[in-house]
Design a protein around this motif. Structure first.
Motif, short mmCIF file in Angstrom:
data_model
loop_
_atom_site.label_atom_id
_atom_site.label_comp_id
_atom_site.label_asym_id
_atom_site.label_seq_id
_atom_site.Cartn_x
_atom_site.Cartn_y
_atom_site.Cartn_z
N SER A 191 45.05 36.02 93.86
CA SER A 191 45.59 36.02 95.22
C SER A 191 44.70 36.82 96.17
O SER A 191 44.58 36.50 97.35
CB SER A 191 47.03 36.56 95.26
OG SER A 191 47.05 37.94 95.01
N LYS A 245 42.29 34.83 98.93
CA LYS A 245 43.12 35.07 100.12
C LYS A 245 42.53 34.36 101.33
O LYS A 245 41.35 34.50 101.65
CB LYS A 245 43.18 36.58 100.36
CG LYS A 245 44.07 37.04 101.49
CD LYS A 245 44.21 38.56 101.49
CE LYS A 245 42.86 39.25 101.53
NZ LYS A 245 42.95 40.72 101.43
N ASN A 246 43.36 33.56 102.00
CA ASN A 246 42.98 32.81 103.20
C ASN A 246 41.88 31.76 102.95
O ASN A 246 41.28 31.25 103.89
CB ASN A 246 42.54 33.74 104.34
CG ASN A 246 43.66 34.67 104.77
OD1 ASN A 246 44.83 34.29 104.78
ND2 ASN A 246 43.32 35.90 105.12
N VAL A 266 42.46 29.35 100.10
CA VAL A 266 43.23 28.21 99.59
C VAL A 266 44.71 28.47 99.81
O VAL A 266 45.14 29.62 99.92
CB VAL A 266 42.99 27.98 98.06
CG1 VAL A 266 41.58 27.56 97.78
CG2 VAL A 266 43.36 29.21 97.25
N GLU A 267 45.46 27.40 99.85
CA GLU A 267 46.92 27.55 99.88
C GLU A 267 47.38 27.96 98.48
O GLU A 267 46.73 27.63 97.49
CB GLU A 267 47.58 26.21 100.26
CG GLU A 267 47.44 25.86 101.73
CD GLU A 267 48.16 24.57 102.07
OE1 GLU A 267 49.20 24.29 101.43
OE2 GLU A 267 47.68 23.85 102.96
N ASN A 268 48.49 28.66 98.41
CA ASN A 268 49.05 29.08 97.11
C ASN A 268 48.10 29.93 96.27
O ASN A 268 48.04 29.79 95.04
CB ASN A 268 49.49 27.85 96.29
CG ASN A 268 50.56 27.05 97.00
OD1 ASN A 268 51.44 27.62 97.63
ND2 ASN A 268 50.46 25.73 96.92
N ARG A 327 48.53 25.92 89.53
CA ARG A 327 48.71 24.57 90.10
C ARG A 327 49.82 23.83 89.36
O ARG A 327 50.07 24.08 88.17
CB ARG A 327 47.40 23.78 90.04
CG ARG A 327 46.93 23.49 88.63
CD ARG A 327 45.64 22.69 88.60
NE ARG A 327 45.13 22.61 87.23
CZ ARG A 327 45.50 21.70 86.34
NH1 ARG A 327 46.39 20.76 86.66
NH2 ARG A 327 45.01 21.71 85.12
#
Length: 317
Positions: free
Chosen positions: A106, A110-111, A113-115, A120
């Motif tokens: 994360s 950060k900023n 990719v989404e999630n 996945r």
């Protein structure tokens, strides 16, 4: 998870790696000086991200570390800033915890990719040119496969050198995140190795992977086709051995008084010790040099001194 991956080549590489680590520890090279630590960290970040297409140079990354402005694509700058943050906090992550892996991802993504930080749930394939290079396991299988992988990491009796390579390969095979899997796999192997061998915290293994990037991908593919991680383990162990050899070749430096004192502090803690104890830890210095070291530390208020001549003892404050 338990392919027949122990070969004569692997055994030979492990023996050589263990020997080199022993030499590094004996020469107190497991924790390089501050300047070299910074340089190696920059090489690690630059190499790992360049493998993924980042364009920033070591000089530009150095500038970012020093909070200077640079001209470069915004995405590339963000990737580097995120990587700097993760590597600065490396020791807070426990390599045996899935939650820590998700937390590291994360920050790393950060900023970007989404999630970020979430596994996945969709299906993915890795495409090189017009060809599907690797069809990853379905999204519904990811969580279970990652649980199995972490169970192997925590509970299996394999040597940590082997486990780190198996983890790296299986992680890339599972491809648990939508993006950032390559840099995360390399980061996590470093973290696994660091638990037993502190030298890996500042060892730029990624720069050698970058120099052998095509072989890195070839060995991942070869292992996929063989249905076992042996080719990738052999490749990664040879890269680890080369990086350790580089440390021994490039570090013909003489430790300063301060380096010796603080290395000894890490080892002895707050126990009392004598000059003889100090000399046993640094066999390549003379008794007068040891005396000068200890006098300097006492003068600098780093050490407390008690007793006289042969009964003199020291203790770190």
């Amino acid at each position: 998870m338990k392919p027949p991956y122990i070969t004569k080549k692997i055994l030979k590489l492990i023996a050589s790696i263990s020997e080199k680590i022993g030499e590094i520890n004996a020469n107190h090279l497991h924790k390089p000086n501050t300047e070299l630590r910074k340089k190696n960290r920059i090489k690690t970040i630059q190499s790992s991200l360049e493998i993924e297409g980042n364009t920033l140079t070591e000089e530009q990354i150095t500038a970012l570390l020093e909070n200077k402005r640079i001209i470069a694509p915004a995405k590339d700058i963000l990737e580097v800033q995120n990587a700097i943050e993760v590597y600065n906090d490396l020791k807070i992550f426990n390599p045996n915890k899935i939650k820590d892996l998700e937390s590291a991802h994360s920050v790393l993504m950060k900023n970007l990719v989404e999630n970020a930080g979430k596994f996945r749930t969709t299906n993915v394939g890795i495409v090189k040119g017009s060809k599907v290079e690797h069809l990853a396991p379905g999204g519904a299988m990811v969580k279970g496969l990652m649980n199995d992988l972490f169970n192997y990491l925590k509970n299996d009796k394999d040597l940590i050198l082997i486990k780190s390579c198996v983890f790296h390969y299986e992680f890339e095979f599972i491809h648990p995140f939508t993006d950032g899997n390559g840099r995360m796999g390399r980061l996590w192997q470093t973290l696994i190795l660091m638990q037993q061998y502190p030298v890996f915290e500042y060892l730029p293994v990624e720069s050698l992977i970058k120099e052998n990037q095509q072989e890195y991908y070839n060995k991942l593919s070869e292992s996929d086709k063989a249905g076992q991680s042996t080719p990738f383990i052999e490749f990664m162990l040879s890269i680890i051995l080369q990086s350790l050899e580089q440390v021994l070749q490039s570090q013909n430096i003489i430790l300063s008084v301060k380096d010796r004192i603080f290395l000894f502090k890490e080892k002895i803690g707050n126990k009392k010790f004598s000059r003889k104890d100090y000399l046993q830890n640094f066999k390549n210095i003379s008794a007068p040099t040891a005396s000068r070291d200890l006098k300097w530390a006492a003068d600098e208020n780093i050490l407390m001194k008690s007793g006289e001549q042969r009964t003199t003892e020291y203790q770190f404050k």
